[in-house]
Scaffold this active site. Structure first.
Site, mmCIF file in Angstrom:
data_model
loop_
_atom_site.group_PDB
_atom_site.id
_atom_site.type_symbol
_atom_site.label_atom_id
_atom_site.label_comp_id
_atom_site.label_asym_id
_atom_site.label_seq_id
_atom_site.Cartn_x
_atom_site.Cartn_y
_atom_site.Cartn_z
ATOM 1 N N CYS A 1 -0.435 4.079 2.185
ATOM 2 C CA CYS A 1 -0.218 3.863 3.629
ATOM 3 C C CYS A 1 1.232 4.143 4.020
ATOM 4 O O CYS A 1 1.502 4.750 5.046
ATOM 5 C CB CYS A 1 -0.540 2.411 4.006
ATOM 6 N N ASP A 2 2.166 3.647 3.204
ATOM 7 C CA ASP A 2 3.565 3.593 3.641
ATOM 8 C C ASP A 2 4.533 4.473 2.852
ATOM 9 O O ASP A 2 5.699 4.589 3.215
ATOM 10 C CB ASP A 2 4.060 2.136 3.579
ATOM 11 N N CYS B 1 0.833 -1.211 0.000
ATOM 12 C CA CYS B 1 0.000 0.000 0.000
ATOM 13 C C CYS B 1 0.867 1.259 0.000
ATOM 14 O O CYS B 1 1.379 1.656 1.050
ATOM 15 C CB CYS B 1 -0.933 -0.003 1.212
#
Length: 318
Positions: A143-144, A140
């Site tokens: 997300c990261d 992701c």
């Protein structure tokens, strides 16, 4: 025929335990629906594999995915949610009350059902993916990606999602390699154009990843160019992050005989609502969301599912 014993009837059954499932349990408990939640294969869902979550409102210092899910679980239990270990293995949604079989043995009858089983990211199947999970390997970018500012990263995949992830990362990272197995991109023309125009994205066509390396995290990837061809060549790239973008598999198989899904398996809902094609059955979180796939949107959909379940029960006089 499988021997199942129907020994329990509930008003609200929740299958799945990520942000959508736990949020649904919080709302359903406070609405006196006395929900029963089964946690499934991965208690806490995909987020438990994420080390740091920095984009969920209310956590200024960030929080680990595991801790956040534990907090949500405790909050649901505080209001009386009955949270259990178990996996849904079969369903009969022909007519209400609906029946769901747990662990191939126990059958539960429920007036309302909230499916929050999530989607599982597809991986290449390399042992190194597990070795470096949370230490440079991610599925992701949204997300990261923030953790890889000014660093070099690679994205695996050749579709729209891979191109979107590569473009997103190109705004943060120093350089992005897009590793494509085929000699072309499957992505839409506009996405191909954008990726080709980005000055810090290098597309590596006809490359297969065979391994990752690094001491305390990913430091590089081993690739093979034109694998199996006479001019096959080993290639090594220096990267800090390795992002998978080869798709997700929605965990909807158990409900597919009854619930409408798209060709990939994402549950289809009435636009803007968690309503499925079956009255009293609702879908929340990533199992019905191929677009956003965020903890905050999943939590929001869990809330919506319970509000709709309450309305359904009220209208049905149950």
């Amino acid at each position: 025929m499988m021997n199942t014993s129907t020994n329990e009837k509930v008003r609200c059954l929740i299958i799945g335990s990520g942000p959508a499932g736990y949020t649904a349990a919080i709302y359903a408990s406070r609405a006196n629906l006395e929900p029963v939640l089964y946690e499934g294969i991965q208690p806490g869902g995909q987020l438990t594999t994420t080390t740091d979550i920095e984009n969920f409102p209310g956590y200024p210092e960030g929080i680990s995915g595991f801790e956040m899910m534990e907090d949500l679980k405790k909050q649901a239990q505080r209001f009386g949610a009955d949270i259990r270990t178990g996996i849904a293995t079969a369903s009969d949604l022909f007519s209400a009350p609906y029946k769901v079989t747990i662990d191939g043995a126990k059958e539960i009858e429920t007036e309302t059902l909230i499916i929050a089983t999530g989607a599982t990211a597809k991986y290449l199947g390399l042992p190194d993916e597990h070795k470096y999970m949370g230490m440079g390997v991610s599925a992701c970018a949204t997300c990261d990606g923030f953790f890889y500012r000014k660093k070099n990263v690679a994205v695996v995949g050749g579709g729209d999602t891979a191109c979107e992830e590569a473009l997103y990362l190109s705004g943060l990272a120093n350089h992005v390699y897009l590793i494509v197995r085929k000699p072309f991109l499957r992505a839409s023309k506009v996405m191909q154009f954008r990726v080709n125009e980005a000055p810090n994205i290098t597309i590596l066509y006809e490359h297969n990843t065979i391994g990752l390396f690094g001491e305390n995290g990913v430091e590089g990837a081993k690739l093979v160019k034109r694998m199996g061809e006479p001019d096959e060549e080993q290639v090594t790239i220096a990267i800090d992050g390795f992002f998978l973008a080869i798709g997700h598999k929605p965990n909807s198989d158990v409900f597919k005989p009854w619930i409408e899904t798209d060709e990939v398996g994402y549950i289809l809902t009435e636009p803007g609502t968690p309503k499925t094609n079956i009255p009293g059955v609702f879908a929340a979180g990533d199992v019905a969301d191929p677009v956003y796939r965020q903890a905050i949107t999943a939590a929001g959909s869990g809330c919506k599912a319970v509000i709709e379940a309450e309305r359904y029960l009220l209208e049905a006089g149950k």
